[in-house]
Scaffold this motif. Structure first.
Motif, PDB file in Angstrom:
ATOM      1  N   MET A  88     -21.663  20.126  14.073  1.00  0.00           N
ATOM      2  CA  MET A  88     -20.281  20.519  14.374  1.00  0.00           C
ATOM      3  C   MET A  88     -19.665  21.238  13.179  1.00  0.00           C
ATOM      4  O   MET A  88     -18.970  22.241  13.333  1.00  0.00           O
ATOM      5  CB  MET A  88     -19.426  19.283  14.653  1.00  0.00           C
ATOM      6  CG  MET A  88     -19.670  18.685  15.990  1.00  0.00           C
ATOM      7  SD  MET A  88     -19.091  19.806  17.238  1.00  0.00           S
ATOM      8  CE  MET A  88     -19.833  19.079  18.635  1.00  0.00           C
ATOM      9  N   VAL A  89     -19.908  20.668  11.984  1.00  0.00           N
ATOM     10  CA  VAL A  89     -19.366  21.292  10.777  1.00  0.00           C
ATOM     11  C   VAL A  89     -19.931  22.701  10.632  1.00  0.00           C
ATOM     12  O   VAL A  89     -19.216  23.638  10.259  1.00  0.00           O
ATOM     13  CB  VAL A  89     -19.708  20.427   9.549  1.00  0.00           C
ATOM     14  CG1 VAL A  89     -19.333  21.161   8.292  1.00  0.00           C
ATOM     15  CG2 VAL A  89     -18.973  19.120   9.634  1.00  0.00           C
ATOM     16  N   GLY A 127     -11.901  28.280  12.171  1.00  0.00           N
ATOM     17  CA  GLY A 127     -12.940  27.664  11.346  1.00  0.00           C
ATOM     18  C   GLY A 127     -12.340  26.744  10.301  1.00  0.00           C
ATOM     19  O   GLY A 127     -12.769  25.607  10.147  1.00  0.00           O
ATOM     20  N   LEU A 168     -10.946  23.625  11.915  1.00  0.00           N
ATOM     21  CA  LEU A 168     -12.000  22.680  12.297  1.00  0.00           C
ATOM     22  C   LEU A 168     -12.537  21.951  11.077  1.00  0.00           C
ATOM     23  O   LEU A 168     -12.672  20.715  11.076  1.00  0.00           O
ATOM     24  CB  LEU A 168     -13.127  23.442  12.997  1.00  0.00           C
ATOM     25  CG  LEU A 168     -14.284  22.581  13.505  1.00  0.00           C
ATOM     26  CD1 LEU A 168     -13.809  21.679  14.619  1.00  0.00           C
ATOM     27  CD2 LEU A 168     -15.419  23.440  13.997  1.00  0.00           C
ATOM     28  N   LEU A 169     -12.822  22.724  10.007  1.00  0.00           N
ATOM     29  CA  LEU A 169     -13.406  22.103   8.812  1.00  0.00           C
ATOM     30  C   LEU A 169     -12.436  21.093   8.202  1.00  0.00           C
ATOM     31  O   LEU A 169     -12.836  19.991   7.806  1.00  0.00           O
ATOM     32  CB  LEU A 169     -13.771  23.176   7.784  1.00  0.00           C
ATOM     33  CG  LEU A 169     -14.973  24.037   8.174  1.00  0.00           C
ATOM     34  CD1 LEU A 169     -15.212  25.107   7.134  1.00  0.00           C
ATOM     35  CD2 LEU A 169     -16.205  23.184   8.326  1.00  0.00           C
ATOM     36  N   MET A 181     -12.143  18.000  10.397  1.00  0.00           N
ATOM     37  CA  MET A 181     -13.350  17.170  10.363  1.00  0.00           C
ATOM     38  C   MET A 181     -13.478  16.432   9.043  1.00  0.00           C
ATOM     39  O   MET A 181     -14.058  15.362   8.968  1.00  0.00           O
ATOM     40  CB  MET A 181     -14.586  18.027  10.593  1.00  0.00           C
ATOM     41  CG  MET A 181     -14.685  18.482  12.022  1.00  0.00           C
ATOM     42  SD  MET A 181     -16.338  18.871  12.514  1.00  0.00           S
ATOM     43  CE  MET A 181     -17.053  17.268  12.671  1.00  0.00           C
ATOM     44  N   ILE A 232     -20.589  24.642  12.916  1.00  0.00           N
ATOM     45  CA  ILE A 232     -19.837  25.536  13.808  1.00  0.00           C
ATOM     46  C   ILE A 232     -18.563  26.001  13.107  1.00  0.00           C
ATOM     47  O   ILE A 232     -18.160  27.160  13.228  1.00  0.00           O
ATOM     48  CB  ILE A 232     -19.531  24.824  15.136  1.00  0.00           C
ATOM     49  CG1 ILE A 232     -20.806  24.731  15.931  1.00  0.00           C
ATOM     50  CG2 ILE A 232     -18.485  25.583  15.929  1.00  0.00           C
ATOM     51  CD1 ILE A 232     -20.689  23.938  17.165  1.00  0.00           C
ATOM     52  N   GLY A 233     -17.952  25.090  12.342  1.00  0.00           N
ATOM     53  CA  GLY A 233     -16.793  25.494  11.555  1.00  0.00           C
ATOM     54  C   GLY A 233     -17.141  26.602  10.584  1.00  0.00           C
ATOM     55  O   GLY A 233     -16.443  27.620  10.500  1.00  0.00           O
ATOM     56  N   THR A 234     -18.262  26.439   9.861  1.00  0.00           N
ATOM     57  CA  THR A 234     -18.638  27.493   8.910  1.00  0.00           C
ATOM     58  C   THR A 234     -19.019  28.767   9.648  1.00  0.00           C
ATOM     59  O   THR A 234     -18.826  29.862   9.137  1.00  0.00           O
ATOM     60  CB  THR A 234     -19.804  27.062   8.013  1.00  0.00           C
ATOM     61  OG1 THR A 234     -20.906  26.722   8.832  1.00  0.00           O
ATOM     62  CG2 THR A 234     -19.439  25.901   7.138  1.00  0.00           C
ATOM     63  N   PHE A 246     -30.106  18.967  10.249  1.00  0.00           N
ATOM     64  CA  PHE A 246     -29.137  19.298  11.297  1.00  0.00           C
ATOM     65  C   PHE A 246     -29.400  20.707  11.818  1.00  0.00           C
ATOM     66  O   PHE A 246     -30.086  21.495  11.178  1.00  0.00           O
ATOM     67  CB  PHE A 246     -27.695  19.153  10.797  1.00  0.00           C
ATOM     68  CG  PHE A 246     -27.280  20.186   9.784  1.00  0.00           C
ATOM     69  CD1 PHE A 246     -27.517  19.980   8.441  1.00  0.00           C
ATOM     70  CD2 PHE A 246     -26.638  21.345  10.189  1.00  0.00           C
ATOM     71  CE1 PHE A 246     -27.127  20.922   7.510  1.00  0.00           C
ATOM     72  CE2 PHE A 246     -26.243  22.293   9.265  1.00  0.00           C
ATOM     73  CZ  PHE A 246     -26.494  22.070   7.922  1.00  0.00           C
ATOM     74  N   ALA A 247     -28.870  20.969  13.008  1.00  0.00           N
ATOM     75  CA  ALA A 247     -29.028  22.290  13.607  1.00  0.00           C
ATOM     76  C   ALA A 247     -27.978  23.205  12.995  1.00  0.00           C
ATOM     77  O   ALA A 247     -26.786  22.961  13.117  1.00  0.00           O
ATOM     78  CB  ALA A 247     -28.847  22.205  15.113  1.00  0.00           C
ATOM     79  N   PRO A 253     -26.455  13.637  12.436  1.00  0.00           N
ATOM     80  CA  PRO A 253     -26.750  15.076  12.476  1.00  0.00           C
ATOM     81  C   PRO A 253     -25.771  15.862  13.347  1.00  0.00           C
ATOM     82  O   PRO A 253     -25.444  17.010  13.037  1.00  0.00           O
ATOM     83  CB  PRO A 253     -28.152  15.142  13.081  1.00  0.00           C
ATOM     84  CG  PRO A 253     -28.708  13.800  12.990  1.00  0.00           C
ATOM     85  CD  PRO A 253     -27.604  12.830  12.830  1.00  0.00           C
ATOM     86  N   VAL A 254     -25.286  15.227  14.413  1.00  0.00           N
ATOM     87  CA  VAL A 254     -24.365  15.912  15.315  1.00  0.00           C
ATOM     88  C   VAL A 254     -23.119  16.365  14.569  1.00  0.00           C
ATOM     89  O   VAL A 254     -22.617  17.476  14.756  1.00  0.00           O
ATOM     90  CB  VAL A 254     -23.969  14.956  16.449  1.00  0.00           C
ATOM     91  CG1 VAL A 254     -22.922  15.594  17.317  1.00  0.00           C
ATOM     92  CG2 VAL A 254     -25.176  14.591  17.260  1.00  0.00           C
ATOM     93  N   MET A 255     -22.650  15.477  13.686  1.00  0.00           N
ATOM     94  CA  MET A 255     -21.452  15.781  12.906  1.00  0.00           C
ATOM     95  C   MET A 255     -21.700  17.040  12.057  1.00  0.00           C
ATOM     96  O   MET A 255     -20.867  17.948  12.018  1.00  0.00           O
ATOM     97  CB  MET A 255     -21.188  14.578  11.996  1.00  0.00           C
ATOM     98  CG  MET A 255     -19.861  14.573  11.355  1.00  0.00           C
ATOM     99  SD  MET A 255     -18.676  13.917  12.509  1.00  0.00           S
ATOM    100  CE  MET A 255     -17.304  13.692  11.413  1.00  0.00           C
ATOM    101  N   PHE A 262     -25.889  26.082  13.021  1.00  0.00           N
ATOM    102  CA  PHE A 262     -25.403  27.080  13.970  1.00  0.00           C
ATOM    103  C   PHE A 262     -24.908  28.355  13.287  1.00  0.00           C
ATOM    104  O   PHE A 262     -24.594  29.322  13.941  1.00  0.00           O
ATOM    105  CB  PHE A 262     -24.297  26.497  14.840  1.00  0.00           C
ATOM    106  CG  PHE A 262     -24.839  25.659  15.954  1.00  0.00           C
ATOM    107  CD1 PHE A 262     -25.337  26.257  17.088  1.00  0.00           C
ATOM    108  CD2 PHE A 262     -24.891  24.289  15.847  1.00  0.00           C
ATOM    109  CE1 PHE A 262     -25.861  25.500  18.103  1.00  0.00           C
ATOM    110  CE2 PHE A 262     -25.421  23.526  16.865  1.00  0.00           C
ATOM    111  CZ  PHE A 262     -25.908  24.132  17.999  1.00  0.00           C
TER     112      PHE A 262
END
Lengths: 336, 456
Positions: free
Chosen positions: A115-116, B434, B437-438, B441, A118-120, A41-42, A110-112, A44
């Motif tokens: 996104m996660v 953050g 969101l976590l 999700m 981004i949360g971290t 995954f990417a 992977p998109v999910m 971020f």
């Protein structure tokens, strides 16, 4: 003589800065690329992980300075790095345990995971700003220059000076050492080979008895090591500011993709491609042409291809061009 | 039915919270939160169309927002005549040159097969074009920026009412999205995310540094408003009467005539800001409601079903004869256009355009948090996400202050840790976003109000 002057000019303003900036980007790009290859995954949080590591390097530097420990001509941060690395490793492993492993075991797309991450990213950014604040910090100590412009002029008798900051030399040396060890590890050791196998074909790797937990753990360890070292070197060379580190995520991603994402060696070279093109395209060549051309041909404008404001835009344009013509990157990574 | 109850309950809680802010802090704050909530709602609707309907990741929201803002400037600011005389002709020439370049590249793409020769041809056209552009535009830009740089120094706009810019902003953003979509939509999802993120940075760089177009970091201030100004309101007879009637009860308690007049004056000043914000909130609500009706209709139309089919199984949809590439491009353009409207709305509300303030955290990632938290694929969810997250974003500081005071109440006032924490209150909003969101999700991956699909 004029030609030599022109050469020194380019060395001083383009080659040396680009080489050190490129090394710092390359370290970041390698771990982004590794995470992309193995965890798929990417990531971020890349820029903020670097600022997290750097923050601890700074805190330890301050601590050592208060104890009176120093390395003389070298910056104290060099002894602080190993301690910062340990904390960053703990941080990545804990975030993996708490956050990422759940989605990995569920085989989320992977998109999910992106996104996660981004949360971290939000959380990491908050932690860094709460602990050390959003301000610009310089934590360099020791000898500032290896070679001063004036000394160079005196020694060689040229008009143009060449100055090399000690941080630039340290960046280059540390990068060479780290990258050599890393590629030796990836190519020669059993664990490294199993990591590459896992990245190439997960199912096949699992069939042949590779332990996915170990591979994932080592990937996070490498990411933490590279992030801390790269971030600290960047901070030593320029200065530490959380917002700049967050922004550095963009050229790092560009480097990883240009080099072929999922391919660490490509990412390493991609860092230099991005750094050199950023500096080459935004440098004002007027002085250079003044030296090279005979007097009657001297240019009157700055001969600057792009204004320095567009530094970031350059790397992204390269990225777009690469995406259009070679979607797998210059050095053949995964086909995306 | 239960689903509808959920929606109603969630929205009532949200409105209740805003009203609570009105009572506890002030009505002016509550209404500005409401206005920004509505703007965020428009943005999330745009992102939700792309992500929820079609599964496209667009991390370029910041770029479209800024373009919408630029549209507001270009539409509403009166044209600067001297600047047009100084360099207008050259700039128009440049526009024609760019159009010429685009068409010649298209011609090359059409006429020749894929080969190295074609690539070189395109590169040649671009390089020659760029050199010509540079030669024509450079003196013009210099002379434009030299025209009274302290107040203008740019070409200005059309001098039309600013409300037009909401449509123009949509067109600007849509046009940019068309170009980006043509380049990047073939990429895999997370790759598209990175590409759009980087392209939006380029857009910001251009807006920031092309002073002749947007005044760059010098900002454009004092944009005209579509609603009355506070100063004008305070002098109007009917407005003072209205305020007097509203506060009849409290005013009648005061006997002293002079005192009464002074209190009335104070009330008029306070209510004028509230009135202006109410007008804005009304305008924004109209936009939100119109967009909501359109997007809801689209979601349950055959077209919406096709989009969901493409999202859930691209290959199957392709096999059924749906043109996936074309539909992706269409929805990319539509969603971005909606974000463009929001950008123009925001600049209209602020009355100023500050290119330096566009940052990806605030304009891209925060909007994504809103979409994910609210519920992707569900318009009501997306709007709710916009409201809830913006509310939290603004009210995070008071909440954090309360929590810190609560947990460190055993420590002394002068405790270093406590002081440090209180000084870093602004950053707790990142932490809350953050964590929010976590958690969402992890435990409610479809958002607060999940997508519901009617089975027909």
């Amino acid at each position: 003589m004029d030609f030599l002057n022109a050469l020194v000019l380019l060395l001083n303003y383009i080659f040396v800065p680009a080489l050190s900036y490129g090394s710092q980007l390359a370290l970041g790009a390698i771990f982004v690329s590794l995470i992309y290859g193995i965890l798929r995954f990417a990531y971020f949080t890349a820029g903020d992980l670097m600022s997290f590591g750097t923050m601890f390097a700074i805190l330890f530097t301050w601590y050592f300075q208060s104890l009176g420990i120093s390395l003389g001509v070298f910056p104290t941060a060099l002894i602080a790095i190993p301690f910062a690395i340990i904390i960053t490793i703990l941080f990545t492993l804990v975030t993996d345990k708490l956050v990422f492993s759940y989605y990995r075991l569920k085989k989320s797309p992977p998109v999910m995971l992106a996104m996660v991450s981004i949360g971290t990213m939000f959380v990491t950014q908050a932690i860094v700003r709460i602990i050390i604040g959003p301000f610009d910090r310089r934590f360099f100590d020791g000898e500032r220059f290896i070679l001063k412009a004036n000394e160079f002029k005196e020694i060689t008798g040229l008009n143009e000076g060449l100055s090399i900051k000690s941080t630039q030399a340290i960046t280059l040396i540390v990068t060479i050492i780290v990258v050599t060890i890393l590629f030796w590890f990836l190519n020669k050791t059993r664990t490294g080979k199993s990591m590459r196998a896992y990245s190439d074909n997960e199912d096949l790797a699992l069939l042949s008895g590779i332990d996915p937990k170990k591979v994932v753990m080592i990937t996070w360890v490498i990411a933490a090591v590279l992030a801390t070292i790269g971030g600290t070197l960047y901070g030593l060379d320029k200065s530490f500011k959380p917002f700049t580190y967050f922004n550095n995520m963009l050229p790092i991603f560009a480097a990883a993709i240009v080099g072929g994402i999922g391919n660490p060696f490509g990412a390493f070279l991609g860092g230099y491609v991005i750094a050199f093109s950023e500096i080459l395209l935004t440098y004002a060549y007027r002085k250079f042409f003044v030296y090279v051309f005979p007097e009657n041909l001297e240019p009157d404008s700055l001969i600057q291809l792009l204004s320095t404001d567009y530094k970031f835009a350059v790397s992204f344009s390269i990225l777009v061009i690469v995406l259009l013509f070679r979607p797998s990157g210059i050095f053949k990574g995964k086909v995306l | 039915m239960k689903q509808n109850l959920n929606v109603i309950a969630a929205y009532s809680i949200m409105l209740g919270l805003i009203i609570l802010v009105g009572f506890l802090q002030s009505w002016s704050i509550a209404l500005s939160i409401l206005c920004f909530c509505l703007i965020s709602a428009v943005m999330t609707m745009g992102a939700n169309i792309q992500w929820g309907y079609a599964g496209l990741i667009n991390f370029g929201i910041m770029g479209y927002t800024a373009l919408g803002g630029l549209a507001a400037v270009l539409v509403s600011v009166p044209p600067v005549k001297e600047a047009w005389q100084a360099g207008g002709l050259n700039m128009i020439l440049c526009v024609f040159l760019i159009i010429l370049m685009v068409f010649s590249i298209r011609l090359i793409l059409k006429k020749y097969k894929k080969s190295d020769k074609r690539n070189y041809g395109i590169a040649f056209v671009i390089i020659v074009g760029l050199i010509l552009l540079r030669l024509i535009s450079e003196p013009a830009i210099e002379s434009i920026e030299a025209v009274n740089p302290a107040t203008t120094g740019f070409l200005g706009g059309m001098g039309l009412p600013i409300l037009f810019s909401w449509i123009v902003g949509a067109f600007f953003a849509g046009a940019l999205a068309y170009v980006i979509g043509k380049i990047a939509l073939g990429l895999r999802a997370d790759y598209l995310a990175i590409a759009t993120l980087l392209i939006s940075e380029i857009v910001i760089a251009v807006i920031k540094h092309e002073d002749w177009l947007s005044r760059g970091v010098k900002n454009v201030i004092g944009l005209k408003r579509p609603v009355p100004y506070e100063i004008d309101l305070q002098g109007k007879e009917w407005f003072i009467d209205l305020v007097a009637r509203f506060n009849h009860g409290s005013l009648s308690l005061i006997n002293n005539a002079l005192e009464k007049e002074q209190i009335l004056k104070q009330l008029v000043i306070e209510s004028s800001t509230v009135f202006v914000k109410l007008c804005f909130a009304g305008l924004f609500s109209i936009v939100v409601i119109i967009l909501l009706i359109i997007t809801q209709k689209a979601l349950y139309s055959p077209w919406g079903r096709m989009m969901r089919a493409i999202r859930d199984n691209e290959e199957a949809a392709n096999a059924m004869g749906k043109n996936v590439v074309k539909q992706h491009l269409l929805i990319f353009v539509l969603g971005s256009a909606i974000v463009g409207i929001a950008g123009a709305m925001m600049v209209t509300y602020d009355g100023l355009f500050t290119p330096g303030s566009y940052r990806p955290m605030r304009y891209t990632f925060l909007i994504w948090v809103m979409v994910i938290v609210g519920g992707s694929g569900n318009n009501f969810g997306a709007i709710l996400g916009g409201f809830a997250v913006w509310f939290l974003w603004i009210e995070a500081a008071p909440i954090a202050l309360f929590l810190i005071n609560f947990f460190t109440s055993s420590l002394e006032e002068t405790n270093a840790l406590r002081i440090h924490l209180i000084n870093s209150i602004p950053y707790f909003r990142f932490l809350m976003m953050g964590m929010g969101l976590l958690i969402i999700m992890r435990y409610r991956p479809k958002g607060i109000l999940p997508e519901k699909i009617k089975n027909i």
